[in-house]
Design a protein around this motif. Structure first.
Motif, PDB file in Angstrom:
ATOM      1  N   TRP A  53      15.631  16.104   6.785  1.00 60.03           N
ATOM      2  CA  TRP A  53      14.269  15.824   7.240  1.00 60.03           C
ATOM      3  C   TRP A  53      14.170  14.503   8.004  1.00 60.03           C
ATOM      4  O   TRP A  53      13.267  14.311   8.818  1.00 60.03           O
ATOM      5  CB  TRP A  53      13.304  15.838   6.061  1.00 60.03           C
ATOM      6  N   THR A  56      14.046  14.758  11.871  1.00 62.26           N
ATOM      7  CA  THR A  56      12.913  15.442  12.496  1.00 62.26           C
ATOM      8  C   THR A  56      12.674  14.891  13.898  1.00 62.26           C
ATOM      9  O   THR A  56      12.630  13.678  14.103  1.00 62.26           O
ATOM     10  CB  THR A  56      11.656  15.255  11.635  1.00 62.26           C
ATOM     11  N   GLY A  64       7.125  24.550  15.906  1.00 67.48           N
ATOM     12  CA  GLY A  64       6.351  24.775  14.697  1.00 67.48           C
ATOM     13  C   GLY A  64       4.943  25.219  15.038  1.00 67.48           C
ATOM     14  O   GLY A  64       4.521  25.210  16.191  1.00 67.48           O
ATOM     15  N   THR A  65       4.208  25.584  14.026  1.00 63.09           N
ATOM     16  CA  THR A  65       2.845  26.065  14.240  1.00 63.09           C
ATOM     17  C   THR A  65       1.803  25.117  13.679  1.00 63.09           C
ATOM     18  O   THR A  65       0.616  25.328  13.860  1.00 63.09           O
ATOM     19  CB  THR A  65       2.660  27.444  13.582  1.00 63.09           C
ATOM     20  N   PRO A  96       2.857  18.467   9.639  1.00 65.74           N
ATOM     21  CA  PRO A  96       4.007  18.697   8.754  1.00 65.74           C
ATOM     22  C   PRO A  96       4.228  17.534   7.793  1.00 65.74           C
ATOM     23  O   PRO A  96       4.044  16.367   8.161  1.00 65.74           O
ATOM     24  CB  PRO A  96       5.184  18.850   9.727  1.00 65.74           C
ATOM     25  N   THR A 172       6.149  18.943  15.405  1.00 68.20           N
ATOM     26  CA  THR A 172       5.330  20.011  14.838  1.00 68.20           C
ATOM     27  C   THR A 172       5.977  20.650  13.614  1.00 68.20           C
ATOM     28  O   THR A 172       5.397  21.560  13.021  1.00 68.20           O
ATOM     29  CB  THR A 172       5.079  21.111  15.883  1.00 68.20           C
ATOM     30  N   ARG A 173       7.183  20.186  13.246  1.00 62.72           N
ATOM     31  CA  ARG A 173       7.850  20.731  12.065  1.00 62.72           C
ATOM     32  C   ARG A 173       8.826  19.704  11.528  1.00 62.72           C
ATOM     33  O   ARG A 173       9.275  18.807  12.241  1.00 62.72           O
ATOM     34  CB  ARG A 173       8.590  22.035  12.394  1.00 62.72           C
ATOM     35  N   GLU A 175      12.468  18.847  10.171  1.00 60.67           N
ATOM     36  CA  GLU A 175      13.811  19.385  10.373  1.00 60.67           C
ATOM     37  C   GLU A 175      14.417  19.817   9.041  1.00 60.67           C
ATOM     38  O   GLU A 175      14.250  19.155   8.012  1.00 60.67           O
ATOM     39  CB  GLU A 175      14.703  18.327  11.032  1.00 60.67           C
TER      40      GLU A 175
END
Length: 743
Positions: A53, A56, A64-65, A96, A172-173, A175
């Protein structure tokens, strides 16, 4: 036959129980170390997943959403230890969230790891806590920590402020990919490289263990062969003999296998503290998966059964295979060819290093393992050569008998010390490589040198980002210059003549000679110069990476007025070297220049590599401190077993008038001559192997290890000779007249 095999193993007298116990101990140690190595490989993988993480934003293809978040990862130091700082700003409720925390911290909030929380509580605020504005709202859970002593902070900020900082990313997310599989990742461990390193360590431990297990299996081999041959004479078939031997070996192996799992769980807490990656492991990360357990529980008993069948190959020939004894054929000089080929392969790589990492791994490992196997192959011939030399120069009966006996069967003489030879070889290679790298790249600088007292806040530009550099040093806190322990604050400017894409002698920084004059530790200007070209840290770089003081900088064709208009390249704070002064100055600079590279001393940067060397040295120490005792146990078992198998000939010698002292000298010489011979061979070939590897990989010449290495080797040899001496009292008990009568 299975019941008979069990009865012979469990009710075969004291000799059978001793053999069973030794095999159990050997298998238990081997299983425990093998399981520990497999658990170490799994722990590296698990730790890398916990590191994921922190990378990231490293991959541009990550989609990502969730609502995006602003993300800035920076490295920091505290008392020379590395620390990670992640600054985040949420843009919506679905931004996130990293693992280990329930939500993103808001402005004026931060989370810290337990290790960093302890340091914050124990340290004055102006040295550490003031770097994190606001209040601590919690600690990061184990799911977000690579290790228990890893220091990390997740600091909240506003999107408006954080988005304007250099090097910030919009993510957006979070890792989740393993850092060793991520080409753009910056944090984590090379799992493949660590797997290779641990595999080499495992091999270095397993080789002596295999010798130990093989020696234990052959304990009382002569008496067992006689017993099996007698069973053949009364009608037992070869498959039945093999089944009995297999049952004996498998029973001991199964008991040792179960004990090996106990050894692993006993070693696991201590193994978790060995920091051979960036941080120590959580004990639970040193785990075993089903594949590991099945591989060990099936593989080790199968290997034991195969070894038992191989050990009985003479009895399989005929029932009289034991009594028809002849002197083995002497080993030939061709046995030196494998070790010569291994050395030649390593020598060929000098100046011809493979271009890829995989190619280097294959080349070096194959060369080193060829040398190890070659020494085992060459050992009997070298033992025979030493025995013939001993017999030819003998002036006493003991030396003549020992030399002739060794020359008649050098394989048996070498087998007793083969494990010790491999242990000494691995010790010499590991110590030689580590000592040389430390001498060339890890030598600590003087405590009062510029590398340890100068704290550097760098604004080093990326290509095309010169406009982002600050130009006004007004952001430097006025209190920093007058703070206790601060000897001065210097500002370097970006040299307009410097081109990072062109190789030249032009240095990247400029400094006013009027400022430099009062800081001789950081160098001086040539006579008459007003501005000098300097490095951003105001230190010179010597060959091999060693930081050294620079006495005179080169004059620059820039006026003091023109210097003031140039962008800033770095701020260098000269301190008194005390930890409190450095940390207080670091905190002030971090708050003055948010979003920039965090300040550090060159000694701290060099310390990162030094700590890696210490981690490698810890692995080398594990090999040394484990392989030498294993080899000593193998030697003790071999000498004691040899005495038992030679009860009859030694008893006959006593009946013919040989003194007990003479027989003891024979046993001592039969063991000591191969021991000292292979010790010299293993150490010499180990140093040669280390030298060839260093020349090929790093272009270094071998440096002699420190005194501690020679003390360890001397202690190992002294202990081995002591083991030999401890078996000599057995001669009185096993060579009496009743032995000949009973035989």
């Amino acid at each position: 036959m299975i019941r008979l095999g069990l009865r012979l193993a469990l009710a075969g007298g004291r000799e059978a129980m001793v053999r069973l116990t030794i095999i159990v101990v050997a298998v238990a140690i081997g299983t425990g170390l093998l399981l520990s190595t497999l658990a170490g490989l799994n722990a590296v993988q698990t730790q890398n997943e916990r590191f994921a993480w922190l990378n990231t934003g490293a991959r541009t293809d990550a989609v990502g959403t969730a609502d995006p978040a602003w993300w800035l990862l920076r490295g920091d130091y505290f008392h020379g230890d590395r620390m990670a700082r992640v600054e985040v700003a949420a843009t919506g409720p679905r931004s996130p969230v990293p693992p280990g925390i329930p939500r993103l911290p808001g402005p004026g909030e931060f989370y810290v790891s337990p290790a960093l929380a302890r340091e914050i509580r124990a340290t004055p605020a102006d040295q550490l806590a003031d770097r994190f504005p606001g209040r601590q709202i919690g600690t990061i859970a184990e799911a977000g920590l690579p290790g228990p002593d890893f220091m990390i902070a997740v600091v909240g900020d506003t999107p408006q402020h954080l988005s304007r900082q250099p090097h910030v990313m919009r993510v957006t997310r979070i890792e989740s990919i393993d850092p060793s599989s991520c080409s753009g990742c910056r944090v984590g461990t090379d799992a493949d490289g660590m797997a290779l390193l641990l595999s080499v360590v495992a091999a270095a431990l397993i080789f002596p263990l295999l010798m130990f297990i093989g020696t234990a299996t052959r304990l009382s081999a002569a008496r067992r062969e006689q017993r099996f041959a007698a069973m053949r004479l009364i009608g037992a078939t070869p498959p039945q003999i093999s089944l009995i031997a297999t049952v004996e070996a498998t029973l001991a192996t199964l008991i040792g296998l179960l004990a090996g799992f106990g050894v692993f769980f006993a070693l696991r807490p201590a193994m978790a503290t060995i920091t051979f990656t960036e941080t120590a492991f959580f004990t639970g990360d040193l785990s075993l998966n089903l594949r590991d357990v099945l591989a060990v529980t099936i593989g080790i008993p199968v290997a034991a059964a195969v070894a038992a069948r191989v050990a009985l190959r003479r009895v399989q020939i005929s029932p009289l295979g034991v009594t028809r004894r002849v002197t083995p054929k002497p080993p030939r000089i061709w046995r030196l060819i494998p070790v010569a080929l291994g050395v030649a392969e390593l020598a060929y790589l000098v100046g011809r290093r493979p271009p890829t990492t995989d190619g280097q791994v294959v080349a070096y490992l194959s060369g080193i393992f060829t040398v190890m196997i070659g020494m085992v192959v060459a050992g009997p011939w070298l033992t025979m050569a030493g025995a013939r030399l001993l017999a030819g120069r003998a002036r006493r009966p003991a030396a003549l008998i020992a030399g002739r006996r060794l020359a008649d069967n050098p394989q048996a003489g070498f087998r007793a010390v083969s494990g010790l030879m491999l242990a000494l070889f691995v010790t010499a290679v590991a110590s030689g490589i580590i000592s040389t790298i430390v001498d060339n790249r890890g030598t600590p600088v003087d405590r009062g040198s510029a590398a340890n007292v100068a704290l550097v806040q760098s604004f080093w530009p990326n290509m095309g980002q010169k406009a982002s550099l600050p130009t006004d040093p007004a952001a430097i806190p006025p209190t920093l210059r007058s703070a206790p322990g601060v000897r001065g604050v210097l500002v370097t400017r970006l040299n307009p003549q410097f081109r990072p894409d062109i190789l030249s002698d032009t240095l990247p920084g400029l400094v006013a000679c009027s400022e430099l004059a009062s800081h001789p530790l950081l160098g001086r200007c040539p006579p008459g110069a007003q501005v000098a070209e300097v490095n951003p840290d105001l230190q010179g770089q010597h060959d091999g990476g060693t930081i050294g003081p620079v006495t005179t900088w080169r004059a620059a064709a820039v006026t003091p007025a023109g210097l003031a208009a140039l962008p800033m390249l770095s701020v260098v704070v000269q301190t008194d070297g005390r930890a409190a002064t450095i940390e207080r100055s670091r905190t002030a600079l971090e708050n003055a220049y948010p979003g920039r590279d965090l300040p550090a001393t060159n000694g701290e940067h060099d310390g990162d590599f030094g700590k890696q060397l210490v981690q490698w040295q810890q692995l080398a120490n594990v090999v040394i401190l484990t392989s030498l005792p294993i080899a000593g146990c193998s030697l003790a078992v071999s000498v004691a077993g040899g005495l038992t198998d030679r009860k009859r000939p030694f008893s006959m010698l006593r009946l013919t008038g040989a003194r007990l002292a003479t027989l003891r000298q024979v046993v001592a010489l039969e063991s000591a001559v191969p021991l000292l011979l292979v010790a010299a061979l293993a150490t010499g070939v180990g140093f040669l192997t280390a030298h060839l590897f260093l020349r090929a990989q790093l272009d270094y010449s071998l440096h002699s290890p420190g005194l501690s290495y020679y003390l360890v080797v001397f202690a190992g040899l002294a202990a081995s000779l002591g083991i030999i001496a401890s078996t000599l009292p057995l001669l009185r008990r096993i060579t009496g007249p009743e032995t000949v009568r009973n035989e």
